[in-house]
Design a protein around this motif. Structure first.
Motif, PDB file in Angstrom:
ATOM      1  N   TRP A 135     -57.907 -16.408  78.188  1.00 11.95           N
ATOM      2  CA  TRP A 135     -56.842 -15.898  77.325  1.00 11.95           C
ATOM      3  C   TRP A 135     -57.026 -16.327  75.870  1.00 11.95           C
ATOM      4  O   TRP A 135     -57.746 -17.275  75.578  1.00 11.95           O
ATOM      5  N   ASP A 136     -56.340 -15.626  74.987  1.00 10.72           N
ATOM      6  CA  ASP A 136     -56.310 -15.966  73.559  1.00 10.72           C
ATOM      7  C   ASP A 136     -54.838 -15.927  73.148  1.00 10.72           C
ATOM      8  O   ASP A 136     -54.350 -14.937  72.613  1.00 10.72           O
ATOM      9  N   LEU A 137     -54.137 -17.028  73.414  1.00 15.26           N
ATOM     10  CA  LEU A 137     -52.686 -17.071  73.303  1.00 15.26           C
ATOM     11  C   LEU A 137     -52.210 -18.181  72.378  1.00 15.26           C
ATOM     12  O   LEU A 137     -52.953 -19.133  72.103  1.00 15.26           O
ATOM     13  N   GLU A 188     -49.858 -13.200  72.384  1.00 13.97           N
ATOM     14  CA  GLU A 188     -51.252 -13.083  71.968  1.00 13.97           C
ATOM     15  C   GLU A 188     -51.426 -13.615  70.548  1.00 13.97           C
ATOM     16  O   GLU A 188     -50.583 -13.387  69.678  1.00 13.97           O
ATOM     17  N   ARG A 189     -52.519 -14.326  70.331  1.00 14.66           N
ATOM     18  CA  ARG A 189     -52.827 -14.793  68.987  1.00 14.66           C
ATOM     19  C   ARG A 189     -52.956 -13.587  68.052  1.00 14.66           C
ATOM     20  O   ARG A 189     -53.550 -12.560  68.404  1.00 14.66           O
ATOM     21  N   ARG A 191     -50.238 -12.023  66.919  1.00 15.26           N
ATOM     22  CA  ARG A 191     -48.991 -11.261  67.006  1.00 15.26           C
ATOM     23  C   ARG A 191     -47.779 -12.105  66.606  1.00 15.26           C
ATOM     24  O   ARG A 191     -46.648 -11.747  66.903  1.00 15.26           O
TER      25      ARG A 191
END
Length: 211
Positions: A135-137, A188-189, A191
């Motif tokens: 993930w990219d969170l 999400e990164r 946003r």
């Protein structure tokens, strides 16, 4: 005041609870949760005291750095929200610490008492004991200054238990935990500004229809 009588000597619960939070949150990737569990089962120990001292030093240094950054750069202010990103500057501490930091600053002089507070911290891709994830969170935590909290209690402003889930749903985010005065989500990164915009629109619409 509650006292833990299971172990000798007896321990006041409030400082023990704070210590366990530091072990689990600040020490998330540094063996803190395991020591916290052992403390619950066997009582306070030298191992716990040493790890707690180490983590408190890390927490102090990371929080002071973030505080200086915010004082120098200022919070990003939108219509109803004030927000900031620490990116990975809290590492190796766990993402619960962004909420702890928001709580510490919520009544500071540089905080607008009429706006919601939102902080963002990078979500690490490695979960201790589980492995790597793709993930990219970012973890988003929200708090409210005391004057805004009073307005929420009075029903004049929406609480976070309604506000953040609604906003997160508009940007495909997921909810961590939500109460009227403290809430968290994963988005999400990239946003971050999108969910802040969604928050502002929801608050404006709610106010227009009577709080």
């Amino acid at each position: 005041e509650y006292v833990l009588t299971r172990f000798s000597p007896e321990s006041p619960l409030k400082p023990l609870a704070k210590a366990l939070t530091t072990l689990g949150a600040a020490g998330y990737a540094m063996g803190g949760p395991e020591i916290g569990v052992r403390t619950c089962l066997a009582g306070p120990s030298q191992e716990q005291a040493h790890k707690l001292s180490e983590l408190e030093d890390i927490k102090k240094q990371r929080f002071e750095t973030a505080l200086k950054f915010i004082r120098d750069e200022g919070l990003i202010a939108s219509q109803h929200t004030q927000w900031f990103c620490v990116e990975d500057r809290f590492a190796p501490m766990g993402v619960k610490m962004i909420g702890e930091f928001c709580m510490e600053i919520r009544n500071s002089s540089f905080v607008d008492p009429a706006r919601y507070i939102a902080g963002f911290q990078d979500m690490p891709t490695e979960i201790p004991g589980l492995g790597e994830f793709s993930w990219d969170l970012v973890k988003m935590s929200m708090r409210v200054p005391a004057p805004l909290e009073e307005k929420i209690i009075a029903g004049d402003m929406p609480g976070l238990s309604w506000l953040l889930p609604e906003a997160a749903g508009k940007v495909n985010g997921s909810i961590d935990a939500c109460h009227d005065y403290a809430a968290a989500a994963l988005v999400e990164r990239g946003r971050e500004a999108d969910i802040v915009k969604a928050l502002d629109e929801l608050v404006s619409n709610r106010i227009a229809h009577g709080g």
